[in-house]
Motif scaffolding. Structure first.
Motif, PDB file in Angstrom:
ATOM      1  N   HIS A 173      63.090  44.974  35.629  1.00 25.63           N
ATOM      2  CA  HIS A 173      64.345  45.616  36.020  1.00 25.63           C
ATOM      3  C   HIS A 173      64.731  45.302  37.455  1.00 25.63           C
ATOM      4  N   ALA A 229      64.507  51.181  35.679  1.00 28.98           N
ATOM      5  CA  ALA A 229      64.619  50.897  34.241  1.00 28.98           C
ATOM      6  C   ALA A 229      65.473  51.906  33.477  1.00 28.98           C
ATOM      7  N   GLN A 272      68.549  47.085  29.403  1.00 26.41           N
ATOM      8  CA  GLN A 272      67.161  46.885  28.990  1.00 26.41           C
ATOM      9  C   GLN A 272      67.022  46.989  27.463  1.00 26.41           C
TER      10      GLN A 272
END
Length: 289
Positions: A65, A70, A81
């Motif tokens: 990330h 994240a 993601q």
């Protein structure tokens, strides 16, 4: 065609559709990644594993990330993601989304000046190799076909990792970097030697991590016969592939960028995002053959 045959074909079609959806849904399994003496994290790293729907041995991708971490504001895995994890899984890759922040008590570092950051890109390289070590031990993962993919700060980590071969001997097969920062690396291009093919994907209009230093670095590396290329997308800014971003706007709270103090521009570009997704799959397939 009799009724039983029609019912069988209908149920068969439903089953195939369900398998297809499971491949794209990519329900992520939260896992714990040991530091393995490679990562500087004080605790095991958190990861999210996306697996292909079909059984067998698959190549894998470690995902890193950016400076925002994240998760989204609701504390859930971010849309970018999830999108990439599901996309890679649907194309036969085991995708591991690695969280470098939560085990260190960090939420984000986008609003922190480069010089004040306690966690540098180089500090996260060990995280990437810890994830590689973990994946190499998993059944269903081809230990010789594991790549690295990162965004922004994570893209910088990707460049660092692919240019520093570990003493363990276990290496990545390829690296993909979405809009990394290349200014400092270009200044020391004579010491930047990727051991595996590198692909950089960037928006031409990026004013957070500018294109020019990355293109100059790639030209220098390529002139030595080493594997590195940059693909530029017109009318595109930082975070162009992020489905969480709905409109073009300036992030005034970010102190780093081409014009310090004036903020940085982020904007979606659906066309560039889809083109980048196809480019990544083609690139990952090429060096791993």
């Amino acid at each position: 065609m009799n009724t039983d045959m029609k019912r069988f074909r209908f149920l068969h079609a439903l089953l195939l559709a369900a398998l297809s959806v499971s491949a794209y849904a990519g329900v992520a399994e939260q896992i714990s990644i040991p530091t393995a003496g490679l990562s500087s994290s004080p605790a095991p790293l958190v990861g999210f594993l996306f697996k292909p729907a079909n059984l067998g041995v698959h190549p894998a991708v470690v995902m890193l990330h950016g400076c925002g971490g994240a998760y989204n504001r609701q504390g859930e895995l971010g849309a970018r993601q999830r999108m990439w994890g599901e996309y890679l899984a649907s194309h036969g890759y085991t995708a591991l989304m690695l969280d470098s922040f939560s085990s260190r008590g960090i939420k984000e570092i986008c609003t922190v000046k480069f010089g004040d950051r306690t966690l540098k890109e180089a500090d996260r390289v060990g995280d990437a190799y810890a994830a590689l070590a973990w994946l190499r031990r998993q059944r269903g993962v081809d230990a010789k076909r594991i790549s690295l993919l990162g965004w922004s700060n994570g893209a910088g980590v990707t460049l660092e990792a692919i240019s520093h071969e570990p003493k363990t001997g276990a290496v990545f097969n390829a690296g993909v970097a979405f809009y990394p920062g290349c200014t400092s690396r270009n200044k020391r291009a004579d010491r930047f030697h990727p051991y595996a093919p590198l692909l950089l994907l960037m928006g031409e209009s990026d004013d957070w991590t500018p294109v020019a230093p990355c293109k100059a670095l790639a030209d220098t590396v390529a002139s030595r016969g080493e594997p590195m290329q940059v693909v530029l997308y017109p009318d595109s800014y930082h975070d162009f592939d992020n489905p969480d971003i709905k409109t073009k706007h300036v992030r005034k709270e970010v102190p780093n960028g081409v014009h310090p103090g004036e903020g940085v521009t982020v904007a979606p570009n659906a066309q560039a995002r889809e083109a980048a997704k196809q480019r990544v799959i083609a690139f990952l397939g090429s060096p791993l053959k």
